[in-house]
Write a protein that holds these residues in place. Structure first.
Motif, PDB file in Angstrom:
ATOM      1  N   ASN A 142       1.832  26.446   3.433  1.00 36.15           N
ATOM      2  CA  ASN A 142       2.292  27.151   2.230  1.00 36.15           C
ATOM      3  C   ASN A 142       3.795  26.978   2.050  1.00 36.15           C
ATOM      4  N   GLN A 143       4.551  27.193   3.132  1.00 28.60           N
ATOM      5  CA  GLN A 143       6.004  27.069   3.073  1.00 28.60           C
ATOM      6  C   GLN A 143       6.419  25.628   2.783  1.00 28.60           C
ATOM      7  N   ALA A 144       5.704  24.674   3.377  1.00 25.99           N
ATOM      8  CA  ALA A 144       6.008  23.263   3.137  1.00 25.99           C
ATOM      9  C   ALA A 144       5.787  22.899   1.677  1.00 25.99           C
ATOM     10  N   THR A 145       4.761  23.481   1.059  1.00 26.53           N
ATOM     11  CA  THR A 145       4.483  23.201  -0.350  1.00 26.53           C
ATOM     12  C   THR A 145       5.570  23.790  -1.233  1.00 26.53           C
ATOM     13  N   ILE A 146       6.037  24.972  -0.911  1.00 24.55           N
ATOM     14  CA  ILE A 146       7.166  25.564  -1.643  1.00 24.55           C
ATOM     15  C   ILE A 146       8.372  24.632  -1.602  1.00 24.55           C
ATOM     16  N   ASN A 147       8.556  23.971  -0.471  1.00 25.08           N
ATOM     17  CA  ASN A 147       9.694  23.062  -0.291  1.00 25.08           C
ATOM     18  C   ASN A 147       9.381  21.623  -0.680  1.00 25.08           C
ATOM     19  N   GLY A 148       8.187  21.363  -1.205  1.00 26.07           N
ATOM     20  CA  GLY A 148       7.838  20.036  -1.698  1.00 26.07           C
ATOM     21  C   GLY A 148       7.739  18.963  -0.647  1.00 26.07           C
ATOM     22  N   VAL A 149       7.263  19.318   0.541  1.00 25.15           N
ATOM     23  CA  VAL A 149       7.276  18.380   1.673  1.00 25.15           C
ATOM     24  C   VAL A 149       6.195  17.302   1.550  1.00 25.15           C
ATOM     25  N   TYR A 150       4.968  17.679   1.190  1.00 23.30           N
ATOM     26  CA  TYR A 150       3.845  16.744   1.244  1.00 23.30           C
ATOM     27  C   TYR A 150       3.351  16.353  -0.154  1.00 23.30           C
ATOM     28  N   ASP A 151       2.713  15.176  -0.217  1.00 23.39           N
ATOM     29  CA  ASP A 151       2.142  14.711  -1.485  1.00 23.39           C
ATOM     30  C   ASP A 151       0.900  15.513  -1.863  1.00 23.39           C
ATOM     31  N   ILE A 152       0.029  15.716  -0.877  1.00 28.54           N
ATOM     32  CA  ILE A 152      -1.189  16.503  -1.053  1.00 28.54           C
ATOM     33  C   ILE A 152      -1.229  17.516   0.076  1.00 28.54           C
ATOM     34  N   CYS A 153      -1.538  18.764  -0.240  1.00 35.30           N
ATOM     35  CA  CYS A 153      -1.441  19.783   0.810  1.00 35.30           C
ATOM     36  C   CYS A 153      -2.482  20.878   0.618  1.00 35.30           C
ATOM     37  N   ALA A 154      -3.059  21.310   1.726  1.00 31.08           N
ATOM     38  CA  ALA A 154      -3.900  22.502   1.715  1.00 31.08           C
ATOM     39  C   ALA A 154      -3.010  23.724   1.571  1.00 31.08           C
ATOM     40  N   ILE A 155      -3.458  24.671   0.771  1.00 28.61           N
ATOM     41  CA  ILE A 155      -2.689  25.896   0.544  1.00 28.61           C
ATOM     42  C   ILE A 155      -3.632  27.092   0.466  1.00 28.61           C
ATOM     43  N   VAL A 171      -2.741   4.462   1.535  1.00 30.99           N
ATOM     44  CA  VAL A 171      -3.079   4.895   2.884  1.00 30.99           C
ATOM     45  C   VAL A 171      -2.754   6.379   2.991  1.00 30.99           C
ATOM     46  N   PHE A 172      -3.749   7.167   3.383  1.00 30.33           N
ATOM     47  CA  PHE A 172      -3.524   8.590   3.588  1.00 30.33           C
ATOM     48  C   PHE A 172      -3.038   8.822   5.017  1.00 30.33           C
ATOM     49  N   GLU A 173      -1.926   9.502   5.155  1.00 31.18           N
ATOM     50  CA  GLU A 173      -1.414   9.881   6.473  1.00 31.18           C
ATOM     51  C   GLU A 173      -1.564  11.390   6.620  1.00 31.18           C
ATOM     52  N   ASN A 174      -2.430  11.816   7.541  1.00 26.69           N
ATOM     53  CA  ASN A 174      -2.722  13.250   7.618  1.00 26.69           C
ATOM     54  C   ASN A 174      -1.842  13.972   8.631  1.00 26.69           C
ATOM     55  N   ILE A 175      -1.538  15.207   8.303  1.00 26.64           N
ATOM     56  CA  ILE A 175      -0.737  16.097   9.134  1.00 26.64           C
ATOM     57  C   ILE A 175      -1.501  17.411   9.225  1.00 26.64           C
ATOM     58  N   ALA A 176      -1.593  17.989  10.422  1.00 24.21           N
ATOM     59  CA  ALA A 176      -2.269  19.275  10.592  1.00 24.21           C
ATOM     60  C   ALA A 176      -1.254  20.340  10.989  1.00 24.21           C
ATOM     61  N   CYS A 206      -3.594  21.086  -3.268  1.00 24.20           N
ATOM     62  CA  CYS A 206      -2.800  20.775  -4.451  1.00 24.20           C
ATOM     63  C   CYS A 206      -2.138  19.409  -4.271  1.00 24.20           C
ATOM     64  N   LEU A 207      -1.705  18.824  -5.383  1.00 23.57           N
ATOM     65  CA  LEU A 207      -1.164  17.460  -5.388  1.00 23.57           C
ATOM     66  C   LEU A 207       0.136  17.430  -6.182  1.00 23.57           C
ATOM     67  N   ARG A 208       1.108  16.704  -5.650  1.00 21.21           N
ATOM     68  CA  ARG A 208       2.426  16.631  -6.274  1.00 21.21           C
ATOM     69  C   ARG A 208       2.335  16.070  -7.699  1.00 21.21           C
ATOM     70  N   MET A 258       0.842  -1.201   0.000  1.00 20.89           N
ATOM     71  CA  MET A 258       0.000   0.000   0.000  1.00 20.89           C
ATOM     72  C   MET A 258       0.871   1.243   0.000  1.00 20.89           C
ATOM     73  N   ARG A 259       0.608   2.132  -0.939  1.00 18.75           N
ATOM     74  CA  ARG A 259       1.345   3.396  -0.979  1.00 18.75           C
ATOM     75  C   ARG A 259       0.912   4.286   0.169  1.00 18.75           C
ATOM     76  N   LYS A 260       1.869   4.960   0.776  1.00 22.27           N
ATOM     77  CA  LYS A 260       1.564   5.924   1.827  1.00 22.27           C
ATOM     78  C   LYS A 260       1.631   7.327   1.224  1.00 22.27           C
ATOM     79  N   ILE A 261       0.539   8.063   1.348  1.00 20.76           N
ATOM     80  CA  ILE A 261       0.422   9.395   0.772  1.00 20.76           C
ATOM     81  C   ILE A 261       0.218  10.396   1.906  1.00 20.76           C
ATOM     82  N   SER A 262       1.109  11.363   1.996  1.00 27.54           N
ATOM     83  CA  SER A 262       0.977  12.386   3.037  1.00 27.54           C
ATOM     84  C   SER A 262      -0.029  13.440   2.596  1.00 27.54           C
ATOM     85  N   VAL A 263      -0.987  13.711   3.462  1.00 27.43           N
ATOM     86  CA  VAL A 263      -2.033  14.699   3.190  1.00 27.43           C
ATOM     87  C   VAL A 263      -2.015  15.708   4.334  1.00 27.43           C
ATOM     88  N   ALA A 264      -1.654  16.941   4.038  1.00 24.78           N
ATOM     89  CA  ALA A 264      -1.549  17.970   5.070  1.00 24.78           C
ATOM     90  C   ALA A 264      -2.704  18.960   4.950  1.00 24.78           C
TER      91      ALA A 264
END
Length: 287
Positions: free
Chosen positions: A44-57, A32-37, A182-184, A1-7
């Motif tokens: 926003n900064q994490a998305t600029i740095n490409g940290v998460y697979d799926i991220c709220a922005i 499997v979605f692994e959520n981070i809050a 957004c999604l990687r 199962m792929r693990k996908i980070s969702v922030a």
């Protein structure tokens, strides 16, 4: 199962739109979605740095990350007659170069505020600290977001609604774009389509079972506000208009990006539809 980070952010609308997945009501296929809050500017900064697979922005961030992330058409928050509020102490008159606290450099409210108040002295802080900073006189004013627009101290008053600023800048009545997801781009297309469909379904299920899900969130201490405030807040920011972007919402996004480009915040003018996941691929592939 792929693990996908969702922030997502810890505010009520993001938690509400995601937790149908967390509670197991909706499950992604073969992943499997692994959520981070985290707070929105950290995301926003994490998305600029490409940290998460799926991220709220913040929607205002998207032109800066468009090459690495596709824009999702679900789990969106727009204001419609309401939005962030610029507040100050009662009976205080703001000077032209007043000091203001904003919730982050790449937030939508920061973009609109800086266009409307080019002479203001801006400082950034966590959105949970802004109200107290105004009360303590650390800043002259602050832009409140999330649940704080409903619960701020009685000694403060609204200097200006960001909704009104948006309407003036847009030149017509359009919903106010605030946040999305957004999604990687490196995720394979078929998987990306599955993940977006999972999120769409989660928002649909959450809306359909609003009262059950709200009670569960409150019982588990996942929400910062009481039940009546939560209901009011979700009516504003997590509703039927959050499930999939509408024609009017696309128009509003394009106007936001046009304004940002016109005022020198973006290098290029973009159109939101050009950066979506091409979900029609799934239908073409099945033929």
């Amino acid at each position: 199962m792929r693990k996908i980070s969702v922030a997502h952010s810890p505010d009520a609308d993001d938690i509400f739109m995601y937790y149908a997945i967390k509670f197991g009501w909706v499950t992604p296929k073969d992943a499997v979605f692994e959520n981070i809050a985290d707070d929105i500017e950290s995301l926003n900064q994490a998305t600029i740095n490409g940290v998460y697979d799926i991220c709220a922005i913040s929607f205002a961030l998207y032109p800066f990350v468009k090459d690495d992330y596709a824009l999702l058409k679900t789990a969106v928050s727009f204001g419609n007659g309401y939005g962030p509020k610029l507040v100050k102490k009662k009976d205080v008159r703001l000077k032209k170069n007043f000091k203001v606290a904003l919730s982050g450099e790449f937030t939508t409210n920061a973009l609109l505020f800086k266009i409307a108040y080019p002479d203001a002295r801006v400082t950034y802080m966590n959105f949970l600290e802004i109200e107290q900073a105004v009360l303590d006189g650390v800043v002259d004013a602050g832009v409140l977001i999330h649940e704080s627009i409903l619960t701020f101290d009685d000694s403060l008053e609204v200097e200006r609604e960001l909704w009104d600023i948006w309407q003036e800048l847009a030149g017509k009545e359009l919903p106010l774009p605030l946040g999305g997801m957004c999604l990687r781009r490196s995720i394979p297309l078929t998987h990306a389509i599955d993940y977006e469909n999972t999120l769409i379904k989660a928002v649909k299920v959450a809306n359909k079972n609003k009262h059950i899900l709200s009670d569960m969130l409150i019982e588990r201490g996942l929400i910062r506000v009481d039940a009546p405030t939560l209901d009011k807040y979700l009516d504003l920011y997590a509703n039927d208009d959050s499930i999939e972007l509408s024609e009017l919402q696309y128009e509003a996004l394009d106007k936001l990006y046009e304004l940002g480009f016109k005022h020198g915040f973006y290098e290029n003018l973009i159109k939101s539809r050009e950066f979506l996941i091409p979900s029609e691929y799934e239908e073409l592939r099945a033929k």
